[in-house]
Scaffold this motif. Structure first.
Motif, PDB file in Angstrom:
ATOM      1  N   SER A   4      33.134  36.765  33.392  1.00 20.37           N
ATOM      2  CA  SER A   4      33.234  37.514  32.139  1.00 20.37           C
ATOM      3  C   SER A   4      34.498  37.202  31.356  1.00 20.37           C
ATOM      4  CB  SER A   4      33.102  39.018  32.408  1.00 20.37           C
ATOM      5  OG  SER A   4      34.031  39.405  33.378  1.00 20.37           O
ATOM      6  N   ASP A  12      42.289  46.760  39.216  1.00 21.29           N
ATOM      7  CA  ASP A  12      42.523  47.752  38.154  1.00 21.29           C
ATOM      8  C   ASP A  12      41.332  47.958  37.226  1.00 21.29           C
ATOM      9  OD1 ASP A  12      45.070  48.124  39.046  1.00 21.29           O
ATOM     10  OD2 ASP A  12      46.009  46.811  37.561  1.00 21.29           O
ATOM     11  N   ALA A  56      31.484  36.821  41.291  1.00 23.41           N
ATOM     12  CA  ALA A  56      31.888  35.424  41.520  1.00 23.41           C
ATOM     13  C   ALA A  56      33.231  35.136  40.864  1.00 23.41           C
ATOM     14  CB  ALA A  56      30.828  34.468  40.982  1.00 23.41           C
ATOM     15  N   ALA A  90      35.621  37.240  40.073  1.00 30.53           N
ATOM     16  CA  ALA A  90      36.710  37.964  40.744  1.00 30.53           C
ATOM     17  C   ALA A  90      37.124  37.260  42.035  1.00 30.53           C
ATOM     18  CB  ALA A  90      36.286  39.404  41.034  1.00 30.53           C
ATOM     19  N   HIS A 103      42.524  40.991  43.485  1.00 28.44           N
ATOM     20  CA  HIS A 103      42.945  41.925  44.531  1.00 28.44           C
ATOM     21  C   HIS A 103      43.246  43.297  43.937  1.00 28.44           C
ATOM     22  CE1 HIS A 103      47.077  42.028  43.027  1.00 28.44           C
ATOM     23  NE2 HIS A 103      46.741  40.837  42.541  1.00 28.44           N
ATOM     24  N   LEU A 106      38.132  28.749  42.593  1.00 32.11           N
ATOM     25  CA  LEU A 106      38.343  28.435  41.179  1.00 32.11           C
ATOM     26  C   LEU A 106      37.123  27.722  40.569  1.00 32.11           C
ATOM     27  CD1 LEU A 106      41.239  28.339  42.727  1.00 32.11           C
ATOM     28  CD2 LEU A 106      42.053  27.252  40.664  1.00 32.11           C
ATOM     29  N   VAL A 121      28.613  26.106  42.330  1.00 35.87           N
ATOM     30  CA  VAL A 121      28.232  27.361  41.677  1.00 35.87           C
ATOM     31  C   VAL A 121      27.844  28.380  42.745  1.00 35.87           C
ATOM     32  CG1 VAL A 121      26.655  28.456  40.043  1.00 35.87           C
ATOM     33  CG2 VAL A 121      27.373  26.081  39.675  1.00 35.87           C
ATOM     34  N   PHE A 147      46.828  42.227  26.473  1.00 30.29           N
ATOM     35  CA  PHE A 147      48.132  41.694  26.889  1.00 30.29           C
ATOM     36  C   PHE A 147      47.929  40.334  27.530  1.00 30.29           C
ATOM     37  CE2 PHE A 147      46.365  44.576  30.125  1.00 30.29           C
ATOM     38  CZ  PHE A 147      46.246  43.725  31.203  1.00 30.29           C
ATOM     39  N   GLY A 165      44.111  33.381  38.355  1.00 27.35           N
ATOM     40  CA  GLY A 165      43.505  33.782  37.082  1.00 27.35           C
ATOM     41  C   GLY A 165      44.544  34.209  36.049  1.00 27.35           C
TER      42      GLY A 165
END
Ligand SMILES: Cc1cc2nc3c(=O)[nH]c(=O)nc-3n(C[C@H](O)[C@H](O)[C@H](O)COP(=O)(O)OP(=O)(O)OC[C@H]3O[C@@H](n4cnc5c(N)ncnc54)[C@H](O)[C@@H]3O)c2cc1C
Length: 438
Positions: A53, A113, A120, A122, A128, A172, A177, A306, A394
């Motif tokens: 996403s 958070d 996938a 994440a 974490h 990564l 896939v 941010f 990420g």
């Protein structure tokens, strides 16, 4: 399989700092579609970038050729309540996963958070939460299905293709896939959240007890102050007297989003006011306790945009790193408008996990979108790298494969496996070449 271009070919990530225009957008519906798309890319000498996403700050999800979105991939959902195992499509957003689990009396053992990422996406960057006894989300993966760079469909677990399993849980998107993921979940649980302001020195002095004494402990340090906001989440029986998240609108929506957004805009217009704004924010957040369903306590909306860099450090290095961050912040030619977040995770055995082989303290630096950040992040990176830190895959960083290899004992094994699973380099990208090598 839907294959479109160029109408929806333009892509940008959540923070708006990464953009790309794909040559085609692939939306496979079945695993066979994914394998066929891979073989077609090999035949055409093209590259595929699977995306989630778009919540990564780095270019890790930026497609410079074909972009593959897994939103339509509808693999079977299997829920084994007795064994606490659920198998879901890899492109399922965490928010949907959490709702599905809750409907079945189950829950993820820990979360970060937010819940906007795909499963996938994440796990592929080592996403974490916090909790001394919990590894990153990838550690909850019991098995996964991977379509490799030759179109082979591999089911991997500790018992099947264990080397691929050790690598593909944080990969990564470099190995292939992910099409479905089996997660080890737990019975649904309720968290008691306790948030309180405190002096930084007091928290650092009591750190080992705070980390060990709570299921989930974290804190935010407010730049230009010696104040932090401490957050602890502890598991309580579900029939525990519920404490509503009163003042929730005030603290969650107003202070964390609306007021924070306003403070950031004010600070952008009048940078000299930032230290005072930070001090007021640190004081404005008061003590509160509430209970709620685990995922609703772990995850909250983030409406103020941010940019972010986050480093996983050996736990003992945290006080030194924080002291350095304070000196860096004071010496910058611009003001830092966001708190510094500190979290804790347990060691794991996943080759490219930030937590490989060691307990970590995560230190995350942020800056309001549109404000300068690079000198700040780079200065913190220099300190973190010297302390043996590993950058979140990420989140922004400037490390390359040569500097990352010594930080990961299994880096060369990952590179060898990558060559084996993706011999034609269809899952590579300029960003992956930088951070993982050729
Ligand atoms: C507001 C905000 C809050 C955040 N909070 C946290 C936090 O609390 N903790 C934390 O650790 N991180 C956090 N992050 C970072 C975020 O969790 C990661 O960047 C995560 O990777 C994003 O997931 P995504 O679904 O958006 O994936 P994307 O960013 O789209 O992609 C990430 C990687 O996954 C790969 N990928 C995606 N799908 C597949 C697939 N099916 N097969 C193979 N590879 C695939 C991509 O190629 C890419 O390499 C946060 C980010 C934001 C913007």
């Amino acid at each position: 399989m839907a294959r479109t271009a160029p109408l929806d070919a333009a892509w940008t990530n959540w923070a708006g700092n990464q953009r790309s225009t794909a040559t085609a957008v692939l939306r496979p519906r079945t695993v066979a579609d994914v394998a066929e798309a891979v073989r077609a890319a090999v035949a055409a000498g093209a590259r595929i970038r699977p995306v989630g996403s778009g919540h990564s700050f780095t270019a890790v999800a930026r497609a410079d050729d074909r972009r593959m979105e897994l939103t339509d991939l509808d693999t079977e959902v299997r829920i084994d309540r007795d064994r606490h195992l659920v198998t879901v499509p890899a492109g399922m957003p965490l928010r949907r996963l959490n709702a599905l689990l809750a409907a079945n009396g189950l829950a993820m053992p820990n979360l970060g958070d937010i819940d906007a990422q795909t499963i996938a996406g994440a796990i592929s960057t080592g996403t974490h939460g916090t909790g001394a006894a919990y590894g990153c989300l990838s550690t909850f993966v019991e098995a996964l299905t991977l379509v490799t760079g030759t179109g082979e469909v591999l089911r991997c677990s500790a018992g099947e293709h264990p080397d691929v399993f050790a690598a593909a849980r944080v990969s990564l998107g470099a190995l292939g896939v992910l099409t479905d993921v089996t997660l080890r979940v737990v019975d649904a649980f309720v968290l008691r959240a306790h948030e309180r302001p405190a002096p930084l020195a007091e928290v650092l002095a009591g750190l080992p007890d705070l980390v060990a004494g709570h299921d989930h402990f974290e804190f935010y340090w407010f730049p230009y102050t010696d104040r932090v906001q401490v957050k602890t989440n502890d598991r309580v029986p579900a029939d525990n007297r519920p404490l509503p998240r009163w003042r929730g609108w005030l603290d969650d929506e107003f202070l964390s989003n609306t007021v924070l957004g306003g403070a950031c805009r004010l600070g952008r217009a009048a940078p000299g006011l930032v230290p005072a704004i930070s001090a007021v924010s640190a004081r404005a957040l008061t003590e509160r306790t509430y209970t709620g369903r685990s995922d609703t306590v772990f995850c909250t909306p983030r409406r103020v945009r941010f940019t972010e860099m986050e480093y996983a450090l050996p736990r003992a290095a945290l006080p030194e790193a924080l002291a350095a961050v304070r000196r860096i912040v004071d010496g910058l030619p611009f003001k830092v408008q966001f708190p510094v977040e500190v979290r804790f995770t347990a060691a794991d055995d996943i080759w490219l996990s930030h937590g490989y082989g060691r307990d970590s303290a995560y230190l995350a630096v942020h800056q309001y979108v549109g404000r300068p950040y690079e000198p700040y992040f780079r200065a913190v990176e220099e300190v973190a790298a010297d302390l043996g830190g590993r950058p979140h895959w990420g989140k922004l960083h400037w490390r390359d494969a040569e500097s990352l290899a010594p930080a990961y004992p299994r880096f060369a094994d990952f590179q060898r496996l990558r060559t084996r699973l993706d011999p034609n380099g269809i899952f590579t990208s300029p960003h992956l070449t930088t951070v993982l090598g050729h």
